[in-house]
Design an enzyme around this catalytic site. Structure first.
Site, PDB file in Angstrom:
ATOM      1  CB  CYS A  14      -0.921   0.020   1.217  1.00 53.38           C
ATOM      2  SG  CYS A  14      -1.971   1.493   1.253  1.00 53.38           S
ATOM      3  CD  GLU A  67      -2.787  -1.754  -3.051  1.00 56.17           C
ATOM      4  OE1 GLU A  67      -1.766  -1.797  -3.776  1.00 56.17           O
ATOM      5  OE2 GLU A  67      -2.750  -1.862  -1.815  1.00 56.17           O
TER       6      GLU A  67
END
Lengths: 221, 205
Positions: free
Chosen positions: A2, A102
């Site tokens: 992340c 993402e």
């Protein structure tokens, strides 16, 4: 992984959304929080007060903080890793967010997607924090985000996702002092896919210099 | 701001000078904000992206002072070795970000207007001069704009110096600027009393 997230709220919004925590003044909406930047987190020091931590965990034993900047820690193995094991036992935090990005790899290109909760409420990511002592004796507090395997919503985009902690787990996660990492394993369950949503966003987010509302707007293929 | 596309900002705030009654200079309040915050905000308002703040002495206190701004923090544990360590760190970050140039700000020059920074960037885009500095009241001042071609030279600097060590070899393009307050530096308690008296309200240029 992340590597970017959002917190598109002000101090007042945060105070209303997380009534159990105290927030510093002057928080402005952020649409592209990147590694190396200050992030807002609530550490397990018993005070339930949010403070800024540098995103990129520098282990206490690092001789040179420029070499060690861990932005993520794999939750499943953090208890074994020298950089994270002490922090997992003793220095946990909630990193506040209301969405994360993402990237989907397609051959040579990468397509960004934005993920939020379906109810669009802000949420808490599981983080670890660490103290690094500078040569002048001053302390620097840094943090990393824990990641876990992707749920069904994230998996088509990326194999990993951040650990999102539901409110009923916050008290346990933020208890001061030492916790046995084995008791935390249930927390690594990926957040339920049915409570989340995703959409494709513009590659403008790739550039950490851009921090504006249009980054989270949906784009069509 | 069109003049600043592809140009990043660097605020050099790692130093440990405590000539102001034991207080770290970059944390002194001036016109409602501390000096390091003022420098970083000026860089952002001028359109520079990204903006790095290099911290060293009392690193935590200094970066916490800019935590409300969208800046990146560079930790310089070798700040006692002089300013070149900060400059090297920042030059490497500029190079990795593939920027066309970077503007280096000292943290102790509170009245640099964003318009001056924009003018530096525009002068660079017009001339492609590798180094551009403001010239205020016939004296060379800061912030200094350096082009990407200069980053490797900055990464080789040593000791207590910055880009100015290159000025003999690469004469900077001077950018004339009329407002003398822009070069005011807070270097002594007398400077501080003069430029940042409590309650005074600076209206800008």
């Amino acid at each position: 992984m992340c590597g970017r997230f959002t917190l598109t709220l002000t101090t007042e919004d945060l105070q209303a959304a997380f009534h159990q925590f105290v927030f510093p003044g002057g928080v402005q909406p952020r649409y592209n929080i990147a590694p190396g930047q200050p992030v807002l987190a609530v550490p397990n020091d018993g005070r339930f007060t949010a403070a800024h931590f540098l995103w990129g965990l520098v282990p206490s034993w690092a001789k040179d903080p420029r070499r060690y900047r861990f932005i993520n820690a794999r939750a499943e193995t953090a208890a074994q890793k020298p950089a994270f094991r002490a922090a997992l036992r003793r220095r946990r935090c909630l990193v506040l967010a209301d969405g994360f990005y993402e990237w989907q790899r397609l051959g040579d290109s990468r397509r960004p997607f934005y993920f939020t909760l379906k109810n669009r409420q802000p949420f808490a990511l599981a983080g670890l924090w660490e103290i690094w002592m500078g040569p002048d004796g001053s302390e620097i507090t840094t943090c990393a985000l824990l990641t876990t395997r992707a749920n069904a919503l994230v998996a088509p985009v990326h194999a990993r996702m951040p650990v999102i902690l539901p409110p009923e787990t916050w008290e346990a996660w933020l208890q001061p002092g030492e916790v046995d990492p084995a008791t935390m394993e249930p927390l690594w369950r990926p957040y339920p896919a049915e409570a989340m949503q995703r959409w494709r966003v513009s590659p403008a987010v790739n550039n950490p210099r851009v921090d504006a509302p249009h980054l989270i707007e949906a784009v069509t293929a | 701001m069109s003049g600043c596309a592809g140009i990043g900002g660097v605020v050099l705030a790692a130093g440990g000078a405590r000539r102001m009654g034991g207080r770290l200079k970059q944390l002194l309040p001036c016109k409602g904000e501390v000096l390091v915050h003022r420098a970083a905000r000026t860089a952002l308002e001028a359109g520079l992206r990204p903006v790095w703040v290099v911290v060293g002495a009392q690193a935590q206190a200094v970066w916490q002072a800019v935590a409300d701004l969208p800046v990146e923090i560079l930790l310089n544990p070798a700040w006692e070795a002089g300013q070149s360590a900060s400059v090297r760190l920042a030059a490497a970050a500029l190079r990795r970000a593939r920027l066309a140039g970077g503007v280096f700000f000292p943290a102790d020059q509170p009245f640099v207007p964003p318009a001056l920074v924009t003018a530096l960037c525009e002068a660079y885009c017009r001339t492609r001069a590798p180094i551009v500095t403001p010239e205020i009241a016939r004296e060379r001042s800061t912030p200094v704009l350096v082009a990407a071609s200069i980053f490797p030279l900055l990464e080789e600097l040593h000791g207590d110096t910055g880009a100015r060590a290159l000025f003999d070899r690469i004469p900077p393009l001077p950018l004339h600027w009329d407002a003398p307050q822009a070069r005011a530096e807070i270097d002594t308690p007398a400077d501080y009393r003069r430029w940042c008296p409590e309650g005074a309200t600076w209206q800008g240029d």
